[in-house]
Design an enzyme around this catalytic site. Sequence first.
Site, PDB file in Angstrom:
ATOM      1  N   ALA A  46     -14.336   8.863 -10.085  1.00  0.00           N
ATOM      2  CA  ALA A  46     -13.321   9.028  -9.214  1.00  0.00           C
ATOM      3  C   ALA A  46     -13.619  10.331  -8.020  1.00  0.00           C
ATOM      4  O   ALA A  46     -13.704  11.244  -8.663  1.00  0.00           O
ATOM      5  CB  ALA A  46     -11.866   8.927  -9.757  1.00  0.00           C
ATOM      6  N   SER A  82     -24.163  14.974  -7.331  1.00  0.00           N
ATOM      7  CA  SER A  82     -24.627  14.515  -6.170  1.00  0.00           C
ATOM      8  C   SER A  82     -25.889  15.187  -6.144  1.00  0.00           C
ATOM      9  O   SER A  82     -25.804  16.538  -6.274  1.00  0.00           O
ATOM     10  CB  SER A  82     -23.783  14.540  -5.178  1.00  0.00           C
ATOM     11  N   TYR A 141     -17.093  18.641   0.836  1.00  0.00           N
ATOM     12  CA  TYR A 141     -17.611  17.571  -0.082  1.00  0.00           C
ATOM     13  C   TYR A 141     -18.612  18.134  -1.207  1.00  0.00           C
ATOM     14  O   TYR A 141     -18.484  18.036  -2.381  1.00  0.00           O
ATOM     15  CB  TYR A 141     -18.056  16.170   0.732  1.00  0.00           C
ATOM     16  N   LYS A 181     -18.381  19.361  -5.277  1.00  0.00           N
ATOM     17  CA  LYS A 181     -19.287  18.711  -6.562  1.00  0.00           C
ATOM     18  C   LYS A 181     -19.894  19.746  -7.031  1.00  0.00           C
ATOM     19  O   LYS A 181     -19.920  20.180  -8.362  1.00  0.00           O
ATOM     20  CB  LYS A 181     -20.437  17.869  -5.741  1.00  0.00           C
ATOM     21  N   ASN A 216     -22.998   6.186   5.018  1.00  0.00           N
ATOM     22  CA  ASN A 216     -24.655   6.063   4.494  1.00  0.00           C
ATOM     23  C   ASN A 216     -25.297   5.175   5.377  1.00  0.00           C
ATOM     24  O   ASN A 216     -24.802   4.249   5.860  1.00  0.00           O
ATOM     25  CB  ASN A 216     -24.155   5.493   3.075  1.00  0.00           C
ATOM     26  N   ARG A 236     -35.003  10.655   2.205  1.00  0.00           N
ATOM     27  CA  ARG A 236     -34.025  10.595   1.211  1.00  0.00           C
ATOM     28  C   ARG A 236     -34.623   9.940   0.011  1.00  0.00           C
ATOM     29  O   ARG A 236     -35.624   8.770   0.100  1.00  0.00           O
ATOM     30  CB  ARG A 236     -32.748   9.835   1.372  1.00  0.00           C
TER      31      ARG A 236
HETATM   32  N1  LIG Z   1     -22.173   6.730  -3.072  1.00  0.00           N
HETATM   33  C1  LIG Z   1     -22.863   7.490  -2.880  1.00  0.00           C
HETATM   34  O1  LIG Z   1     -23.749   7.761  -1.806  1.00  0.00           O
HETATM   35  C2  LIG Z   1     -22.861   8.866  -3.866  1.00  0.00           C
HETATM   36  C3  LIG Z   1     -23.834   9.472  -4.062  1.00  0.00           C
HETATM   37  C4  LIG Z   1     -23.659  10.809  -4.950  1.00  0.00           C
HETATM   38  C5  LIG Z   1     -22.505  10.992  -5.732  1.00  0.00           C
HETATM   39  N2  LIG Z   1     -21.605  10.109  -5.407  1.00  0.00           N
HETATM   40  C6  LIG Z   1     -20.354  10.121  -6.197  1.00  0.00           C
HETATM   41  O2  LIG Z   1     -20.194   9.188  -6.976  1.00  0.00           O
HETATM   42  C7  LIG Z   1     -18.616   8.818  -7.127  1.00  0.00           C
HETATM   43  C8  LIG Z   1     -18.367   7.492  -6.796  1.00  0.00           C
HETATM   44  O3  LIG Z   1     -18.725   7.075  -5.552  1.00  0.00           O
HETATM   45  P1  LIG Z   1     -18.871   5.700  -4.954  1.00  0.00           P
HETATM   46  O4  LIG Z   1     -19.770   5.649  -4.024  1.00  0.00           O
HETATM   47  O5  LIG Z   1     -18.533   4.676  -5.900  1.00  0.00           O
HETATM   48  O6  LIG Z   1     -17.279   6.082  -4.288  1.00  0.00           O
HETATM   49  P2  LIG Z   1     -16.224   5.028  -3.780  1.00  0.00           P
HETATM   50  O7  LIG Z   1     -15.254   5.800  -2.931  1.00  0.00           O
HETATM   51  O8  LIG Z   1     -16.769   3.725  -3.918  1.00  0.00           O
HETATM   52  O9  LIG Z   1     -15.126   5.050  -5.275  1.00  0.00           O
HETATM   53  C9  LIG Z   1     -14.465   6.223  -5.755  1.00  0.00           C
HETATM   54  C10 LIG Z   1     -13.218   5.612  -6.338  1.00  0.00           C
HETATM   55  O10 LIG Z   1     -12.648   6.707  -6.671  1.00  0.00           O
HETATM   56  C11 LIG Z   1     -10.967   6.241  -6.435  1.00  0.00           C
HETATM   57  N3  LIG Z   1     -10.206   7.704  -6.214  1.00  0.00           N
HETATM   58  C12 LIG Z   1     -10.417   8.590  -5.274  1.00  0.00           C
HETATM   59  N4  LIG Z   1      -9.459   9.603  -5.817  1.00  0.00           N
HETATM   60  C13 LIG Z   1      -8.974   9.240  -6.830  1.00  0.00           C
HETATM   61  C14 LIG Z   1      -7.853  10.089  -7.526  1.00  0.00           C
HETATM   62  N5  LIG Z   1      -7.296  11.178  -7.217  1.00  0.00           N
HETATM   63  N6  LIG Z   1      -7.434   9.257  -8.733  1.00  0.00           N
HETATM   64  C15 LIG Z   1      -7.887   8.131  -8.844  1.00  0.00           C
HETATM   65  N7  LIG Z   1      -8.870   7.275  -8.392  1.00  0.00           N
HETATM   66  C16 LIG Z   1      -9.270   8.210  -7.108  1.00  0.00           C
HETATM   67  C17 LIG Z   1     -11.138   5.579  -5.304  1.00  0.00           C
HETATM   68  O11 LIG Z   1      -9.917   4.715  -4.936  1.00  0.00           O
HETATM   69  C18 LIG Z   1     -12.274   4.774  -5.449  1.00  0.00           C
HETATM   70  O12 LIG Z   1     -12.127   3.366  -6.110  1.00  0.00           O
HETATM   71  C19 LIG Z   1     -17.875  10.017  -6.204  1.00  0.00           C
HETATM   72  O13 LIG Z   1     -17.584  10.982  -7.274  1.00  0.00           O
HETATM   73  C20 LIG Z   1     -19.129  10.372  -5.544  1.00  0.00           C
HETATM   74  O14 LIG Z   1     -18.840  11.628  -4.930  1.00  0.00           O
HETATM   75  C21 LIG Z   1     -21.769   8.979  -4.509  1.00  0.00           C
END
Ligand SMILES: NC(=O)c1ccc[n+]([C@@H]2O[C@H](COP(=O)([O-])OP(=O)(O)OC[C@H]3O[C@@H](n4cnc5c(N)ncnc54)[C@H](O)[C@@H]3O)[C@@H](O)[C@H]2O)c1
Length: 328
Positions: free
Chosen positions: A82, A125, A150, A154, A200, A232
């Site tokens: 999350a 990340s 952001y 992390k 992205n 990347r």
């Molecule tokens: N997608 C990418 O490119 C990427 C790259 C590196 C790291 N990440 C990390 O991976 C994780 C997941 O990324 P993603 O792409 O699935 O993002 P996403 O936004 O699709 O999913 C994140 C989920 O967390 C939930 N959320 C946010 N804050 C919350 C809270 N306070 N309580 C409960 N739920 C909450 C949102 O509703 C969402 O469903 C994140 O932490 C992100 O920073 C993502």
Amino acid sequence: MKNIFISGGAGYIGTHCVISLIKSGYSPIILDNFSSSHKSVIKKLQIISGKRVKFYNVDLRDKKKLRSIFKKHSCEIVIHCAGFKSVEKSIEKPISYFDNNIGSTLSLLECMKDQKIFKIIFSSSATVYNDSQPLPLKENSKIGKTQNPYGNTKYIIERILMDLAKNDSRWSISIARYFNPISSHESGLLKENSNGVPNNLIPYIIKVAQKKLPYLKVFGKNYKTKDGTCIRDYIHVTDLADGHLALLKNNKLKKGLNIYNFGTGKGSSVLEVIKAFEKQNKISIPYKYTKRRPGDVAVSYCDPKKAFKELNWKANFNLQNSLIDILK
Ligand SMILES: NC(=O)c1ccc[n+]([C@@H]2O[C@H](COP(=O)([O-])OP(=O)(O)OC[C@H]3O[C@@H](n4cnc5c(N)ncnc54)[C@H](O)[C@@H]3O)[C@@H](O)[C@H]2O)c1
């Protein structure tokens, strides 16, 4: 069946982890406030998996509710996905990013400790790496000097987890540093959610391919790379999800702190991605160069050997086959 709590389990990466978990016989329990996802995803998860998927609509910062959920299930492990993830929005609203990402992690850790749940996998990340590090990036490359709120969330969460592992021997903490997840489940039902102009690359290209946006903005053309555009390490989200399983299998969640890069080890430039997409989907993607985005590093790709050696995990998809079915 083993219960696994998965925060952010309704999001892009979380949903793919849920599918991989169910496939491997685990019973995931989603904790999500749907702030960046939609409840309809639960039904889609059920269609794909053929199983009822448990979920709670909860903001992780709501300790009272979180504690009551934890009490209802016997569970030893949390996968913590999350969080908010947009670099640009984090620059617009840094306090909200610190509050949500760091606040929810602290709340989660406290409730876990109270419930004696001491195993966590954290979604970190590649942005945590200090951009002056030699390539490929290894788990012991320097982190810090992150370029935006952001990335700072992390980095700060990683520091909190490092201190926790150092000072409380009950914890098994795995930090998974994701490189650039792309693509989605073969059913076409799960998508990376992005309203407006995506941050992205692949969701942006898809919107251009679907003619929802007129052209793709390529941020910068004079980086010191083979074609001047950023490089990347793009990893198929199913491979990424399987990385989490590799951590769960054979009790690989070791005591203390363990960090793993989840990437392919291969870098591709923005122009290479556009070309690969055009070739795969037989479609032309119009693009225009614009100025560099603040905070973008020229090149980022990892050395994924540690995960292979210790977890027996490696990415199976390359860039080209990650793009198959992407327009489904
Ligand atoms: N997608 C990418 O490119 C990427 C790259 C590196 C790291 N990440 C990390 O991976 C994780 C997941 O990324 P993603 O792409 O699935 O993002 P996403 O936004 O699709 O999913 C994140 C989920 O967390 C939930 N959320 C946010 N804050 C919350 C809270 N306070 N309580 C409960 N739920 C909450 C949102 O509703 C969402 O469903 C994140 O932490 C992100 O920073 C993502």
